[in-house]
Design a protein around this motif. Sequence first.
Motif, PDB file in Angstrom:
ATOM      1  N   ASN A   1       0.878  -1.166   0.000  1.00  0.00           N
ATOM      2  CA  ASN A   1       0.000   0.000   0.000  1.00  0.00           C
ATOM      3  C   ASN A   1       0.914   1.214   0.000  1.00  0.00           C
ATOM      4  OD1 ASN A   1      -2.418  -1.551   0.292  1.00  0.00           O
ATOM      5  ND2 ASN A   1      -1.952  -1.785   2.447  1.00  0.00           N
TER       6      ASN A   1
ATOM      7  N   ILE B   1      -3.755   7.440  -1.090  1.00  0.00           N
ATOM      8  CA  ILE B   1      -3.344   6.111  -0.634  1.00  0.00           C
ATOM      9  C   ILE B   1      -3.748   5.143  -1.737  1.00  0.00           C
ATOM     10  CG2 ILE B   1      -3.687   4.291   1.062  1.00  0.00           C
ATOM     11  CD1 ILE B   1      -4.362   6.499   3.086  1.00  0.00           C
TER      12      ILE B   1
ATOM     13  N   ARG C   1      -3.946   1.197  -2.776  1.00  0.00           N
ATOM     14  CA  ARG C   1      -3.886  -0.172  -2.267  1.00  0.00           C
ATOM     15  C   ARG C   1      -2.952  -1.015  -3.127  1.00  0.00           C
ATOM     16  NH1 ARG C   1      -8.737  -2.835   0.506  1.00  0.00           N
ATOM     17  NH2 ARG C   1      -7.753  -4.568  -0.554  1.00  0.00           N
ATOM     18  N   GLY C   2      -2.129  -1.792  -2.469  1.00  0.00           N
ATOM     19  CA  GLY C   2      -1.149  -2.606  -3.166  1.00  0.00           C
ATOM     20  C   GLY C   2      -1.740  -3.612  -4.124  1.00  0.00           C
TER      21      GLY C   2
END
Length: 105
Positions: free
Chosen positions: A49, A74, A76-77
Amino acid sequence: MSASGAGGEDQYLPGAASLLAEIDKRILIILRDGRHLVGTLRSFDHFMNLILEDTCERVVMNNKYADVELGLNIVRGDTIVLLGQVDEDKDKESGLVKVDPSEID
C-alpha cells in the motif's frame, strides 16, 4: 533497490522492501483499472500500500496528455499492476504535448 550488507556488498531486498530506494522520488503507477498515477512516494507498508503526495492522474490520448491533480493519495497494493520511477528527461523527450485536462476528450 539494494541495501549494503555487513561486508559492504549489496544485498537484494525482497518484496515491498525493495521500494526503499524509491522513497521521495516521482513514480508512475499503472492500476488494474487502466489508470496511470504519477506522484511522489512518501511511504509504503508490507502489503505494498503506497502513500503518494502531489499525485495526478495522467490521461494520454493521441499525442497529448493531461495531468488531473488529485493531491495526497493512498493506493492499495492489490490494485497495482506496474510501477517505476519517472525519468523527467525522458518524459520531456516523449513527443507528447501537455495540454489542459479540458482538451482531452
